[in-house]
Design a protein around this motif. Sequence first.
Motif, PDB file in Angstrom:
ATOM      1  N   PRO A 185       7.041 -12.984  11.549  1.00 47.04           N
ATOM      2  CA  PRO A 185       7.999 -12.076  10.889  1.00 47.04           C
ATOM      3  C   PRO A 185       7.389 -10.758  10.422  1.00 47.04           C
ATOM      4  CG  PRO A 185       7.508 -13.940   9.466  1.00 47.04           C
ATOM      5  CD  PRO A 185       6.779 -14.187  10.759  1.00 47.04           C
ATOM      6  N   THR A 186       6.061 -10.593  10.567  1.00 40.99           N
ATOM      7  CA  THR A 186       5.475  -9.309  10.176  1.00 40.99           C
ATOM      8  C   THR A 186       5.597  -8.284  11.303  1.00 40.99           C
ATOM      9  OG1 THR A 186       3.231  -9.832  10.911  1.00 40.99           O
ATOM     10  CG2 THR A 186       3.789 -10.439   8.662  1.00 40.99           C
ATOM     11  N   VAL A 187       5.699  -8.754  12.556  1.00 45.65           N
ATOM     12  CA  VAL A 187       5.734  -7.801  13.685  1.00 45.65           C
ATOM     13  C   VAL A 187       6.886  -8.019  14.667  1.00 45.65           C
ATOM     14  CG1 VAL A 187       3.265  -7.255  13.657  1.00 45.65           C
ATOM     15  CG2 VAL A 187       4.070  -9.190  15.014  1.00 45.65           C
ATOM     16  N   PRO A 241       9.592  -1.606   9.535  1.00 47.99           N
ATOM     17  CA  PRO A 241      10.038  -2.966   9.843  1.00 47.99           C
ATOM     18  C   PRO A 241       9.243  -3.584  10.998  1.00 47.99           C
ATOM     19  CG  PRO A 241      11.463  -1.382  10.909  1.00 47.99           C
ATOM     20  CD  PRO A 241      10.466  -0.577  10.111  1.00 47.99           C
ATOM     21  N   PRO A 242       9.339  -4.888  11.171  1.00 52.74           N
ATOM     22  CA  PRO A 242       8.769  -5.502  12.379  1.00 52.74           C
ATOM     23  C   PRO A 242       9.577  -4.971  13.565  1.00 52.74           C
ATOM     24  CG  PRO A 242       9.428  -7.153  10.739  1.00 52.74           C
ATOM     25  CD  PRO A 242      10.037  -5.866  10.322  1.00 52.74           C
ATOM     26  N   TYR A 243       8.917  -4.257  14.481  1.00 56.23           N
ATOM     27  CA  TYR A 243       9.697  -3.552  15.510  1.00 56.23           C
ATOM     28  C   TYR A 243       9.278  -3.858  16.946  1.00 56.23           C
ATOM     29  CZ  TYR A 243       5.707  -0.403  14.781  1.00 56.23           C
ATOM     30  OH  TYR A 243       4.449   0.113  14.622  1.00 56.23           O
ATOM     31  N   SER A 254      18.898  -5.053  11.184  1.00 56.20           N
ATOM     32  CA  SER A 254      19.336  -5.838  10.011  1.00 56.20           C
ATOM     33  C   SER A 254      18.779  -5.216   8.729  1.00 56.20           C
ATOM     34  CB  SER A 254      18.929  -7.312  10.152  1.00 56.20           C
ATOM     35  OG  SER A 254      17.557  -7.475   9.887  1.00 56.20           O
ATOM     36  N   PHE A 255      17.564  -4.658   8.794  1.00 53.69           N
ATOM     37  CA  PHE A 255      16.998  -3.946   7.639  1.00 53.69           C
ATOM     38  C   PHE A 255      17.863  -2.711   7.328  1.00 53.69           C
ATOM     39  CE2 PHE A 255      12.173  -5.070   7.254  1.00 53.69           C
ATOM     40  CZ  PHE A 255      12.428  -6.400   7.453  1.00 53.69           C
ATOM     41  N   LEU A 256      18.234  -1.987   8.391  1.00 58.11           N
ATOM     42  CA  LEU A 256      19.001  -0.751   8.178  1.00 58.11           C
ATOM     43  C   LEU A 256      20.389  -1.028   7.605  1.00 58.11           C
ATOM     44  CD1 LEU A 256      18.066   1.426  11.292  1.00 58.11           C
ATOM     45  CD2 LEU A 256      17.469   1.828   8.891  1.00 58.11           C
ATOM     46  N   SER A 292      12.679 -11.417  -1.579  1.00 58.31           N
ATOM     47  CA  SER A 292      14.096 -11.365  -1.190  1.00 58.31           C
ATOM     48  C   SER A 292      14.208 -11.090   0.302  1.00 58.31           C
ATOM     49  CB  SER A 292      14.783 -10.223  -1.965  1.00 58.31           C
ATOM     50  OG  SER A 292      16.050  -9.938  -1.428  1.00 58.31           O
ATOM     51  N   ASP A 293      15.280 -11.578   0.888  1.00 55.38           N
ATOM     52  CA  ASP A 293      15.612 -11.187   2.253  1.00 55.38           C
ATOM     53  C   ASP A 293      16.138  -9.745   2.180  1.00 55.38           C
ATOM     54  OD1 ASP A 293      16.586 -10.856   4.802  1.00 55.38           O
ATOM     55  OD2 ASP A 293      18.280 -12.218   4.553  1.00 55.38           O
ATOM     56  N   ARG A 294      15.366  -8.827   2.707  1.00 62.64           N
ATOM     57  CA  ARG A 294      15.686  -7.389   2.679  1.00 62.64           C
ATOM     58  C   ARG A 294      16.034  -6.941   1.246  1.00 62.64           C
ATOM     59  NH1 ARG A 294      20.225  -8.122   6.789  1.00 62.64           N
ATOM     60  NH2 ARG A 294      20.167 -10.107   5.710  1.00 62.64           N
ATOM     61  N   SER A 311       0.830  -1.220   0.000  1.00 60.27           N
ATOM     62  CA  SER A 311       0.000   0.000   0.000  1.00 60.27           C
ATOM     63  C   SER A 311       0.862   1.267   0.000  1.00 60.27           C
ATOM     64  CB  SER A 311      -0.946   0.007   1.208  1.00 60.27           C
ATOM     65  OG  SER A 311      -0.274  -0.436   2.358  1.00 60.27           O
ATOM     66  N   ASN A 312       2.086   1.173   0.514  1.00 58.18           N
ATOM     67  CA  ASN A 312       2.964   2.348   0.489  1.00 58.18           C
ATOM     68  C   ASN A 312       3.471   2.600  -0.932  1.00 58.18           C
ATOM     69  OD1 ASN A 312       2.657   2.397   3.258  1.00 58.18           O
ATOM     70  ND2 ASN A 312       4.468   1.158   3.620  1.00 58.18           N
ATOM     71  N   LEU A 313       3.825   1.519  -1.623  1.00 58.82           N
ATOM     72  CA  LEU A 313       4.384   1.664  -2.974  1.00 58.82           C
ATOM     73  C   LEU A 313       3.336   2.200  -3.951  1.00 58.82           C
ATOM     74  CD1 LEU A 313       6.639  -1.489  -3.413  1.00 58.82           C
ATOM     75  CD2 LEU A 313       7.244   0.819  -2.698  1.00 58.82           C
ATOM     76  N   THR A 347      10.488  -5.239  -1.730  1.00 58.15           N
ATOM     77  CA  THR A 347      10.887  -6.613  -1.404  1.00 58.15           C
ATOM     78  C   THR A 347      10.110  -7.107  -0.186  1.00 58.15           C
ATOM     79  OG1 THR A 347      12.646  -6.238   0.242  1.00 58.15           O
ATOM     80  CG2 THR A 347      13.261  -6.003  -2.070  1.00 58.15           C
ATOM     81  N   ASP A 348       9.950  -8.398  -0.129  1.00 57.16           N
ATOM     82  CA  ASP A 348       9.411  -9.029   1.092  1.00 57.16           C
ATOM     83  C   ASP A 348       9.870 -10.477   1.075  1.00 57.16           C
ATOM     84  OD1 ASP A 348       7.606  -9.912   3.321  1.00 57.16           O
ATOM     85  OD2 ASP A 348       6.723  -7.948   2.985  1.00 57.16           O
ATOM     86  N   ILE A 349       9.801 -11.124   2.235  1.00 57.58           N
ATOM     87  CA  ILE A 349      10.221 -12.526   2.261  1.00 57.58           C
ATOM     88  C   ILE A 349       9.138 -13.427   1.685  1.00 57.58           C
ATOM     89  CG2 ILE A 349      12.033 -12.595   4.002  1.00 57.58           C
ATOM     90  CD1 ILE A 349       9.870 -13.006   6.110  1.00 57.58           C
TER      91      ILE A 349
END
Length: 180
Positions: A98-100, A87-89, A112-114, A69-71, A33-35, A48-50
Amino acid sequence: MTYLSSDDSQLLRQVAKMYRGTRCAEIGIGYASNLVELSGHFEEIIGTDIRLTDGFEILKNKGFSLVVSDRTTCFKDEIFDLVITNPPYLPSEGITDPTVDGGTGGFEIPSSFLREALRVLRPAGAILIVISSETSTLQFKRFCAENNLRVKEIVEKSLFFETLTAYELRKTEIERDLKD
Ligand SMILES: C[S@@+](CC[C@H](N)C(=O)[O-])C[C@H]1O[C@@H](n2cnc3c(N)ncnc32)[C@H](O)[C@@H]1O
């Protein structure tokens, strides 16, 4: 389960819409939805998403590309003007959802995302990230300091159980020189 767009998603896209450039990536797109809202702001937009969202076929021809992809590990160094992520934070013992689940202090996964975002970011590019008050601010600030990042708080939103903040991160000249 795919992450349903929520307050954090809205905060990220509200800020991301202020940016323009050649190439933009989102790490962890969920329902994308952001894209959808960034379409037209960049010549090339990649998410990307896993895992691909259920019914991802409807996202074809919307002005962006999706990659499982992974990140952003499938991309070359320093190719994006903007990398955005919600990110899941949430602090968690291990990663069950893995979504949250953000792991230790809620910052294990965001960091790891950063790290990946910094690798694929052009020297003059920017990263936008949403972080919750539930996430360890100490770990976030230490990460930014250790990576010589310039941190700008763009917008904050208070909900009844947490405060969300969208940050812009940029490499400083020190960080850029270290890479040369
Ligand atoms: C909090 S959701 C955000 C979804 C969407 N961007 C939004 O703002 O609504 C985090 C997303 O990161 C994805 N994710 C988790 N680990 C990932 C990884 N290693 N690489 C790429 N995406 C990942 C999850 O599948 C999930 O879609």
